[in-house]
Design a protein around this motif. Structure first.
Motif, PDB file in Angstrom:
ATOM      1  N   TYR A   1       0.795  -1.227   0.000  1.00 22.61           N
ATOM      2  CA  TYR A   1       0.000   0.000   0.000  1.00 22.61           C
ATOM      3  C   TYR A   1       0.833   1.285   0.000  1.00 22.61           C
ATOM      4  CZ  TYR A   1      -3.886  -3.110   0.998  1.00 22.61           C
ATOM      5  OH  TYR A   1      -4.828  -4.114   0.918  1.00 22.61           O
ATOM      6  N   MET A   2       2.064   1.197   0.490  1.00 24.43           N
ATOM      7  CA  MET A   2       2.885   2.393   0.555  1.00 24.43           C
ATOM      8  C   MET A   2       3.972   2.393  -0.533  1.00 24.43           C
ATOM      9  SD  MET A   2       1.469   4.160   2.880  1.00 24.43           S
ATOM     10  CE  MET A   2       2.673   5.458   3.072  1.00 24.43           C
ATOM     11  N   VAL A   3       4.838   1.382  -0.521  1.00 20.75           N
ATOM     12  CA  VAL A   3       5.955   1.363  -1.461  1.00 20.75           C
ATOM     13  C   VAL A   3       5.468   1.207  -2.890  1.00 20.75           C
ATOM     14  CG1 VAL A   3       8.090   0.198  -2.121  1.00 20.75           C
ATOM     15  CG2 VAL A   3       7.510   0.453   0.303  1.00 20.75           C
ATOM     16  N   GLU A   4       4.731   0.131  -3.162  1.00 17.95           N
ATOM     17  CA  GLU A   4       4.217  -0.095  -4.513  1.00 17.95           C
ATOM     18  C   GLU A   4       2.887   0.607  -4.758  1.00 17.95           C
ATOM     19  OE1 GLU A   4       5.564  -1.457  -7.134  1.00 17.95           O
ATOM     20  OE2 GLU A   4       7.415  -1.871  -6.031  1.00 17.95           O
ATOM     21  N   GLY A   5       2.327   1.178  -3.708  1.00 18.38           N
ATOM     22  CA  GLY A   5       1.083   1.925  -3.835  1.00 18.38           C
ATOM     23  C   GLY A   5       1.329   3.412  -3.933  1.00 18.38           C
ATOM     24  N   LEU A   6       1.342   4.087  -2.786  1.00 18.44           N
ATOM     25  CA  LEU A   6       1.439   5.547  -2.752  1.00 18.44           C
ATOM     26  C   LEU A   6       2.744   6.060  -3.374  1.00 18.44           C
ATOM     27  CD1 LEU A   6       0.269   8.256  -1.805  1.00 18.44           C
ATOM     28  CD2 LEU A   6       1.431   7.885   0.383  1.00 18.44           C
ATOM     29  N   PHE A   7       3.902   5.505  -2.933  1.00 19.03           N
ATOM     30  CA  PHE A   7       5.187   6.002  -3.441  1.00 19.03           C
ATOM     31  C   PHE A   7       5.305   5.778  -4.947  1.00 19.03           C
ATOM     32  CE2 PHE A   7       7.262   5.012   0.938  1.00 19.03           C
ATOM     33  CZ  PHE A   7       6.561   6.066   1.494  1.00 19.03           C
ATOM     34  N   ASN A   8       4.919   4.591  -5.393  1.00 23.42           N
ATOM     35  CA  ASN A   8       5.037   4.256  -6.810  1.00 23.42           C
ATOM     36  C   ASN A   8       4.125   5.125  -7.672  1.00 23.42           C
ATOM     37  OD1 ASN A   8       5.803   2.679  -9.134  1.00 23.42           O
ATOM     38  ND2 ASN A   8       3.856   1.616  -8.962  1.00 23.42           N
ATOM     39  N   ILE A   9       2.880   5.303  -7.224  1.00 21.20           N
ATOM     40  CA  ILE A   9       1.916   6.101  -7.995  1.00 21.20           C
ATOM     41  C   ILE A   9       2.343   7.565  -8.040  1.00 21.20           C
ATOM     42  CG2 ILE A   9      -0.461   6.963  -8.038  1.00 21.20           C
ATOM     43  CD1 ILE A   9      -1.315   4.259  -6.869  1.00 21.20           C
ATOM     44  N   GLY A  10       2.700   8.129  -6.886  1.00 21.76           N
ATOM     45  CA  GLY A  10       3.100   9.533  -6.837  1.00 21.76           C
ATOM     46  C   GLY A  10       4.324   9.810  -7.692  1.00 21.76           C
TER      47      GLY A  10
ATOM     48  N   ALA B   1      11.667   8.147  -1.872  1.00 24.73           N
ATOM     49  CA  ALA B   1      11.154   7.245  -0.839  1.00 24.73           C
ATOM     50  C   ALA B   1      11.067   5.816  -1.366  1.00 24.73           C
ATOM     51  CB  ALA B   1       9.774   7.720  -0.366  1.00 24.73           C
ATOM     52  N   LYS B   2      10.566   5.640  -2.583  1.00 26.41           N
ATOM     53  CA  LYS B   2      10.475   4.289  -3.136  1.00 26.41           C
ATOM     54  C   LYS B   2      11.853   3.681  -3.366  1.00 26.41           C
ATOM     55  CE  LYS B   2       8.855   1.401  -6.863  1.00 26.41           C
ATOM     56  NZ  LYS B   2       8.362   1.287  -8.251  1.00 26.41           N
ATOM     57  N   THR B   3      12.792   4.500  -3.855  1.00 23.74           N
ATOM     58  CA  THR B   3      14.144   3.991  -4.104  1.00 23.74           C
ATOM     59  C   THR B   3      14.785   3.490  -2.820  1.00 23.74           C
ATOM     60  OG1 THR B   3      14.478   5.466  -5.988  1.00 23.74           O
ATOM     61  CG2 THR B   3      16.445   4.597  -4.920  1.00 23.74           C
ATOM     62  N   PHE B   4      14.727   4.291  -1.756  1.00 25.01           N
ATOM     63  CA  PHE B   4      15.362   3.899  -0.499  1.00 25.01           C
ATOM     64  C   PHE B   4      14.569   2.805   0.214  1.00 25.01           C
ATOM     65  CE2 PHE B   4      17.927   7.491  -1.312  1.00 25.01           C
ATOM     66  CZ  PHE B   4      19.049   7.400  -0.494  1.00 25.01           C
ATOM     67  N   ALA B   5      13.289   2.669  -0.097  1.00 21.40           N
ATOM     68  CA  ALA B   5      12.490   1.615   0.522  1.00 21.40           C
ATOM     69  C   ALA B   5      12.710   0.257  -0.135  1.00 21.40           C
ATOM     70  CB  ALA B   5      10.999   1.976   0.453  1.00 21.40           C
ATOM     71  N   THR B   6      13.390   0.237  -1.280  1.00 22.49           N
ATOM     72  CA  THR B   6      13.612  -1.027  -1.992  1.00 22.49           C
ATOM     73  C   THR B   6      15.079  -1.282  -2.311  1.00 22.49           C
ATOM     74  OG1 THR B   6      13.184   0.118  -4.110  1.00 22.49           O
ATOM     75  CG2 THR B   6      11.328  -1.013  -3.074  1.00 22.49           C
ATOM     76  N   PHE B   7      15.970  -0.366  -1.906  1.00 23.76           N
ATOM     77  CA  PHE B   7      17.378  -0.510  -2.282  1.00 23.76           C
ATOM     78  C   PHE B   7      18.050  -1.596  -1.443  1.00 23.76           C
ATOM     79  CE2 PHE B   7      21.892   0.646  -2.381  1.00 23.76           C
ATOM     80  CZ  PHE B   7      22.068   0.820  -3.743  1.00 23.76           C
ATOM     81  N   PRO B   8      18.819  -2.494  -2.079  1.00 23.25           N
ATOM     82  CA  PRO B   8      19.462  -3.596  -1.336  1.00 23.25           C
ATOM     83  C   PRO B   8      20.733  -3.146  -0.621  1.00 23.25           C
ATOM     84  CG  PRO B   8      19.984  -3.787  -3.666  1.00 23.25           C
ATOM     85  CD  PRO B   8      19.049  -2.605  -3.533  1.00 23.25           C
ATOM     86  N   PHE B   9      20.568  -2.444   0.505  1.00 22.72           N
ATOM     87  CA  PHE B   9      21.733  -1.924   1.223  1.00 22.72           C
ATOM     88  C   PHE B   9      22.644  -3.045   1.717  1.00 22.72           C
ATOM     89  CE2 PHE B   9      18.802   1.657   1.550  1.00 22.72           C
ATOM     90  CZ  PHE B   9      19.644   2.719   1.270  1.00 22.72           C
ATOM     91  N   SER B  10      22.074  -4.240   1.925  1.00 21.54           N
ATOM     92  CA  SER B  10      22.907  -5.349   2.406  1.00 21.54           C
ATOM     93  C   SER B  10      23.924  -5.798   1.369  1.00 21.54           C
ATOM     94  CB  SER B  10      22.018  -6.531   2.798  1.00 21.54           C
ATOM     95  OG  SER B  10      21.270  -6.987   1.681  1.00 21.54           O
ATOM     96  N   ASP B  11      23.708  -5.423   0.100  1.00 20.72           N
ATOM     97  CA  ASP B  11      24.673  -5.779  -0.945  1.00 20.72           C
ATOM     98  C   ASP B  11      25.922  -4.913  -0.900  1.00 20.72           C
ATOM     99  OD1 ASP B  11      22.957  -7.694  -1.803  1.00 20.72           O
ATOM    100  OD2 ASP B  11      22.346  -6.688  -3.653  1.00 20.72           O
ATOM    101  N   LEU B  12      25.842  -3.776  -0.180  1.00 13.58           N
ATOM    102  CA  LEU B  12      26.957  -2.836  -0.155  1.00 13.58           C
ATOM    103  C   LEU B  12      28.012  -3.262   0.862  1.00 13.58           C
ATOM    104  CD1 LEU B  12      25.113   0.593  -0.459  1.00 13.58           C
ATOM    105  CD2 LEU B  12      26.123  -0.807  -2.257  1.00 13.58           C
TER     106      LEU B  12
END
Length: 458
Positions: A72-81, A240-251
């Motif tokens: 509802y937020m990442v793929e919803g609100l953030f993605n749509i906006g 917001a969407k980028t940082f909510a889905t970025f694979p920081f553990s890969d760094l």
């Protein structure tokens, strides 16, 4: 509060909000996927590796589907906006380039001036790309980020680079409306130039059509102002969407070193190279230049698209840098199509990163091949979608490195793509400023005004 400060604040807040969602949203499986990949590397059976990775992806999908924060937020609100904002910018791109370039060509008192603009612009774009590649290869040779990187079984399907003859032939649109429908920038640029020249040569009838384009340009610019009022919110959703889905553990390890080195190379090129060129060739203060381009750089970082950012870049060039329309209306669309300084930084570092990971020592002749290939190919692949990865695949092929190794760096490329897009449009504006100064097509009072580098309001 002026617009650029507002965009910056919303960008920072978007990064914080996205990171908090990633940490506490209950859907982050990047650590689990990293562990799965590590386990797969230790397996001898290819079928077993494939099954383990597929199971990891399936478990991750289930976890995300069960999370309200993700749905509802990442793929919803953030993605749509974010998508609405990018679509609004792309909506402006074709009419803005067409109308402003026609007006710019019409305003040229000497049509031969167009030839000078072309030669200067293309020459400078090639120069900055060569500088970017040289800087990237130097940094990667010194810090060697690929040493110790586990190769694994990375995969990447590279698209074929079109022949140079096809690129040249397709510069002339067989159907201008199809070119505008597909947003083919090179074809639109050529069509707009021809229309502008025809209007100039058509006497009184041409003047009437030219006046119509001038009126249309005023309307389109006002439309840019309307869209830019929503820029802070659009940038917030995108970041917001980028940082909510970025694979920081890969760094971690070598990938983290690669990531940091690319970011450092991009910042060095933007701050040092452009400052030196603007000071040397234009005799202007680079600090004023960066102040004027700040809103466009932030927008480019959020959208990851030079073309989508083009309306903002053109507005900054006119209102903040004082560049005349008949210069920036040609050089900026051209730069958005062929100038790839940020991409060149990534290509140079990625090439040596992959070579070091595979234990390949590239000779000086091969390094020169990388510089020449990527620099000249930036012209030869102008207007090709996903051109950065296509160019990187071509460079790897030239120095006998496996193209599938690109798969190793794709996971963390999103944030790098945002940064190199900001560098790309800054390079476009730097070349535009230098060309405008050489042609006396810049209002120095506007460029040097310390209070005129923050907003879009007239």
């Amino acid at each position: 509060m002026n617009l650029s400060v507002k965009i910056l604040i919303f960008m920072v807040v978007g990064a914080i909000v996205g990171f908090l969602f990633l940490q506490f949203g209950g859907y982050d499986c990047s650590g689990f996927l990293t562990q799965t990949k590590t386990m797969a590397l230790d397996m001898d059976s290819w079928a077993g590796k494939k099954a383990l990775l597929a199971a990891g992806e399936a478990n991750c999908s289930i976890l995300q589907e069960q999370s309200w924060a993700y749905n509802y937020m990442v793929e919803g609100l953030f993605n749509i906006g974010g998508s609405l904002f990018i679509n609004a910018l792309k909506m402006l791109m074709v009419p803005l380039v067409l109308v402003s370039l026609v007006c710019g060509v019409c305003s040229l008192a000497d049509p031969s001036k167009l030839g000078r603009l072309s030669l200067k612009s293309i020459g400078l774009y090639l120069l900055t790309t060569a500088i970017a590649l040289t800087l990237a290869l130097t940094l990667a040779s010194i810090f060697q980020p690929g040493i110790g990187m586990p190769v694994g079984d990375a995969t990447f399907d590279a698209s074929e680079k079109p022949p140079l003859t096809d690129v040249i032939i397709n510069i002339i649109p067989t159907n201008p409306f199809e070119a505008m429908f597909n947003a083919n920038m090179l074809q639109i640029i050529v069509f707009a130039i021809l229309i502008g020249l025809a209007i100039t040569l058509s006497g009184e009838q041409g003047k009437r059509i030219g006046n119509w384009f001038n009126d249309a340009n005023k309307v389109v610019m006002e439309l840019v102002n309307i869209v830019m009022r929503f820029a802070p919110y659009g940038v917030f959703f995108l970041i917001a969407k980028t940082f909510a889905t970025f694979p920081f553990s890969d760094l971690v390890g070598s990938l983290g070193s690669y990531f940091i080195l690319v970011i450092a190379g991009l910042i060095l090129h933007a701050v040092l190279s452009y400052s030196v060129l603007i000071t040397l060739f234009a005799r202007l203060n680079p600090i004023n230049f960066f102040k004027g381009m700040w809103p466009a750089m932030i927008t480019a970082f959020g959208t990851s698209s030079s073309n989508a950012t083009l309306p903002v870049t053109m507005r900054c060039a006119e209102m903040n840098l004082g560049v005349h329309k008949n210069t920036f209306s040609f050089t900026l669309p051209l730069g958005a199509t062929i100038n790839m300084d940020g991409t060149a930084i990534m290509q140079g570092i990625a090439t040596l990163f992959i070579a070091q990971a595979y234990g390949v020592d590239l000779s000086m002749a091969q390094l020169l091949t990388v510089v020449l290939t990527a620099t000249l190919a930036s012209i030869g692949t102008a207007g090709v979608p996903s051109v950065g990865l296509i160019l990187l695949a071509g460079v790897l092929t030239q120095v006998n490195l496996p193209v599938e190794a690109i798969g190793m760096i794709l996971g963390i490329d999103r944030l790098l793509d945002m940064t190199r897009t900001a560098v790309n449009i800054t390079g476009d504006a730097a070349v535009t400023t230098i060309v405008a100064k050489s042609e006396n097509e810049i209002e120095l009072k506007t460029f040097n005004d310390p209070f005129n580098h923050s907003n879009f309001d007239d």
